[in-house]
Design a protein around this motif. Structure first.
Motif, mmCIF file in Angstrom:
data_model
loop_
_atom_site.group_PDB
_atom_site.id
_atom_site.type_symbol
_atom_site.label_atom_id
_atom_site.label_comp_id
_atom_site.label_asym_id
_atom_site.label_seq_id
_atom_site.Cartn_x
_atom_site.Cartn_y
_atom_site.Cartn_z
ATOM 1 N N ILE A 222 0.845 -1.200 0.000
ATOM 2 C CA ILE A 222 0.000 0.000 0.000
ATOM 3 C C ILE A 222 0.879 1.248 0.000
ATOM 4 C CG2 ILE A 222 -1.676 1.352 1.320
ATOM 5 C CD1 ILE A 222 -2.833 -1.295 2.341
ATOM 6 N N LEU B 115 4.012 1.561 -0.884
ATOM 7 C CA LEU B 115 4.748 1.695 -2.138
ATOM 8 C C LEU B 115 3.860 2.225 -3.260
ATOM 9 C CD1 LEU B 115 6.969 -1.541 -2.294
ATOM 10 C CD2 LEU B 115 7.720 0.835 -2.059
ATOM 11 N N LEU B 116 2.657 1.661 -3.367
ATOM 12 C CA LEU B 116 1.766 2.087 -4.454
ATOM 13 C C LEU B 116 1.465 3.581 -4.356
ATOM 14 C CD1 LEU B 116 -0.063 1.163 -6.904
ATOM 15 C CD2 LEU B 116 -1.928 1.217 -5.277
ATOM 16 N N PHE B 117 1.193 4.057 -3.129
ATOM 17 C CA PHE B 117 0.839 5.469 -3.017
ATOM 18 C C PHE B 117 2.040 6.385 -3.197
ATOM 19 C CE2 PHE B 117 -3.186 3.838 -1.464
ATOM 20 C CZ PHE B 117 -4.055 4.694 -2.115
ATOM 21 N N VAL C 243 -0.125 14.681 -1.212
ATOM 22 C CA VAL C 243 -0.908 14.016 -0.162
ATOM 23 C C VAL C 243 -0.681 12.502 -0.227
ATOM 24 C CG1 VAL C 243 -3.241 13.546 0.683
ATOM 25 C CG2 VAL C 243 -2.662 15.829 -0.140
ATOM 26 N N GLN C 244 -0.662 11.974 -1.441
ATOM 27 C CA GLN C 244 -0.475 10.524 -1.586
ATOM 28 C C GLN C 244 0.923 10.088 -1.161
ATOM 29 O OE1 GLN C 244 -2.474 8.592 -5.124
ATOM 30 N NE2 GLN C 244 -2.607 10.735 -5.683
ATOM 31 N N PHE D 54 0.872 9.957 2.605
ATOM 32 C CA PHE D 54 0.152 8.789 3.103
ATOM 33 C C PHE D 54 0.982 7.516 2.907
ATOM 34 C CE2 PHE D 54 -2.647 5.158 2.116
ATOM 35 C CZ PHE D 54 -3.270 5.023 3.340
ATOM 36 N N MET E 167 2.430 4.843 5.780
ATOM 37 C CA MET E 167 2.203 3.394 5.720
ATOM 38 C C MET E 167 3.533 2.636 5.787
ATOM 39 S SD MET E 167 -0.705 1.842 5.426
ATOM 40 C CE MET E 167 -2.238 2.532 5.956
#
Lengths: 78, 570
Positions: free
Chosen positions: A9, A11-13, A48-49, A52, A56
């Motif tokens: 999660i 890494l993806l964001f 923002v991402q 976040f 995580m």
């Protein structure tokens, strides 16, 4: 051993955020006038991402450290 | 079709492909954790509560939910919030506190298997069969909706969409089983939040904040012939069915939606219950639905608000127009139209990825529930009882392939025979409506017998059918909408008819089960019912847990919040 779900999660964001932030820096400002009320939403929401995603990854890293400190102990994720 | 036909650029595709890589990567990494059927179907019962909770909510957060709730928001206004604050949160708290001890504490690996342990083989068989068919249909319809939407707004190939979405979901479930599905649901949950939140923020800014929105929602309400504040209140106008756009009154709403349909879904549907049963211990299993209720409570802001904003902008007559269909507005296009309106390229890729994620999480939820029920309840129950574990794991993997293929077939069936799918869906809805009565009696009244449960369920299903056949929503023609036995009653709306069908089905099942149970002999001894029935099961001690781990306390807090939200938007 299970994969800590916070890693993919995070890494993806971070990846999504980075792509959008960079794209926001170089994109034509006209697309924001016609869509997002003049706000460079790609750049802003990209940041923002990233934030976040970093949180995580940080939590996952902390969880891993806690796990290695207690030999054989399990991580408490709640 | 769409006024803004959506044009994607390479950056949007980059985001979409990155997402696919992550989804498949999760399945790939998790394939090593699957060493037996328990890992594949139950995640080895090892997951922490927060992961199960987000999976629980993610599996429910299919695209039909996201797009459908936005559509309802535009069509009915704030009353749509009843699907959350009345139709979800109370049932989620109930299943956590009162029912999870029996699901998780018994040896059952699925909801149908609980019915076998509690009642008998035939009750389990009936439930397993209807559930298996229903999951395949839901996942097929989900696939069809995705392919139809993407081909309409992006011009993508319909068959290609079905094939790609099916293959990706198949790959990650095949490799990592339920854990992979749940992990992806967690990822999808966050993607949906991050994809839709900016839409809501930009939309709100555009209409002038909440106050601006309230002012702009007067026009759609008065245009439709209702009081000016109808679109911004949830309960105020439910005194009579004629004064609100849903066409339901408070009793039908509270009883039909809030009790029968909501408890029937959240408390007995294995699709969601399976996520809680994957938890690492009883405490985590019980906290799962409660923790899931927290985001659920705030989802109206994410999924209903875009609908409210869309109809407000549309009525204001500015640059934003919803497309129309058959003389009315095409409410299903609320989300795509909003995405195209507010998101420039880049964010558009994120928005579409979120939409795709919601389709996939809905589909995967159905497929994992299907493969478990098929393997444990139908295959092991009726075809091969004494295989070794490796055999059932192989069957589970094969069933995943079959499930995806069957979903694809269902998607094409939905595309070509719209009516047949509608009829089937209705029949399964009839089978589902009475189910909560069976569970309620089974768990809390030890005298309930197998015959009582089975024939009670059948009579509830038949009652639902008869009620549907005798009633008709206002303005509908006799046929799939009802009235095929002769319309003796006309409901103000289809929703009112649905709620009342459910109420009749539930009540019939409830009373029939009691009467038949009293007339038949109980076959299970008290000893056999320990862990399955409330009065015979030792109570779980909660006081040694920390306060934030106690389900009853957490549940009360969540319920209190839900009440406050109801009052705020009364």
């Amino acid at each position: 051993m299970h994969l800590d779900v916070r890693i993919p999660i995070g890494l993806l964001f971070v990846v999504f955020g980075a792509i959008l932030t960079v794209f926001g820096l170089f994109s034509d400002p006209a697309i924001y006038q016609s869509h997002s009320l003049g706000l460079n939403i790609n750049f802003a929401w990209g940041l923002v991402q990233i934030a976040f995603g970093a949180v995580m990854l940080g939590l996952a890293f902390r969880g891993r450290k806690a796990k290695t400190q207690i030999p054989g102990g399990t991580t408490h994720l709640e | 079709m769409l006024q803004h036909s959506i044009q994607l650029h390479s950056i949007d595709y980059v985001l979409l492909v990155t997402y696919f890589v992550f989804v498949l990567g999760i399945g790939f990494v998790l394939r090593r954790t699957v060493s037996g059927s328990k890992d594949f179907f139950e995640s080895g019962r090892s997951l922490p509560a927060w992961i199960c909770a987000l999976g629980f909510i993610g599996a429910n957060l299919g695209a039909q939910e996201v797009m459908g709730m936005a559509a309802s928001g535009a069509k009915y206004g704030m009353m749509t919030s009843h699907f959350y604050w009345v139709g979800a949160v109370p049932a989620m708290v109930f299943v956590a506190i009162f029912m999870m001890p029996f699901y998780y504490g018994s040896k059952a690996r699925s909801v149908p298997e609980y019915l076998k342990l509690r009642f008998d083989e035939k009750t389990r068989g009936f439930n397993a069969l209807t559930f298996a068919c229903m999951t395949i249909m839901s996942s097929g319809i989900s696939m069809y909706a995705l392919a139809k939407l993407l081909s309409a707004i992006l011009g993508w190939n319909f068959h290609g969409c079905i094939l790609v979405s099916g293959v990706i979901v198949l790959a990650y479930i095949f490799m990592g089983g339920l854990t992979s599905a749940i992990y992806n649901e967690v990822l999808q949950f966050f993607l949906i939040v991050f994809g839709f939140l900016p839409l809501v923020l930009l939309g709100l800014k555009d209409v002038g904040g909440w106050d601006g929105l309230v002012a702009k929602l007067v026009k759609p309400a008065t245009d439709a012939g209702f009081a000016p504040d109808t679109w911004t209140h949830s309960w105020s106008h439910t005194g009579s069915a004629a004064t609100n756009p849903m066409g339901v009154e408070w009793f039908g709403l509270a009883m039909g939606l809030g009790f029968v349909l909501s408890f029937g879904y959240w408390c007995t549907d294995f699709l969601v219950v399976q996520r809680a049963m994957a938890a690492k211990d009883m405490g985590a299993a019980r906290r799962t639905p409660i923790l899931a209720a927290v985001p659920k409570m705030f989802f109206p802001a994410l999924v209903i608000l875009p609908g409210l904003i869309a109809i407000a902008l549309h009525s204001a007559g500015g640059g934003f127009q919803l497309p129309s269909k058959n003389g009315g507005l095409d409410y299903d296009m609320v989300v795509p139209t909003m995405l195209a309106h507010y998101f420039p390229t880049g964010m558009l890729g994120l928005g579409l990825t979120a939409l795709m994620a919601s389709f996939m999480s809905g589909m995967a939820g159905n497929v994992t529930a299907f493969n478990t029920v098929f393997t444990y309840d139908l295959y092991q129950g009726y075809i091969k009882k004494d295989g070794d574990d490796a055999h059932y794991l192989a069957v589970g993997r094969a069933t995943t392939v079959v499930g995806i293929l069957a979903s694809m077939a269902a998607a094409y069936a939905a595309a070509s025979f719209n009516n047949i799918m509608d009829i089937l869906q209705l029949v399964f809805a009839f089978a589902n409506a009475p189910l909560f009565a069976t569970f309620l009696l089974g768990m809390f009244w030890k005298r309930t017998t197998g015959h009582g449960a089975f024939f009670g369920l059948i009579s509830g299903t038949v009652a639902a059918g008869i009620h549907h056949g005798l009633s008709l929503p206002h303005g509908a023609t006799v046929g799939i909408k009802g009235g095929w036995l002769g319309a003796v009653h006309v409901y103000p709306s289809e929703m009112a008819q649905n709620f009342w069908t459910a109420i009749f089905a539930w009540s019939t099942c409830f009373f029939a089960t009691i009467v038949i149970s009293l007339l038949t002999r109980r076959k299970k001894t008290d000893g056999e019912l320990v862990g399955l029935v409330y009065s015979l099961t030792p109570k779980i001690k909660e006081h040694d847990a920390r306060w934030w781990q106690r389900p009853a306390l957490l549940g009360s807090i969540v319920l209190a919040f839900a009440i406050v939200l109801n009052l705020l938007f009364w």
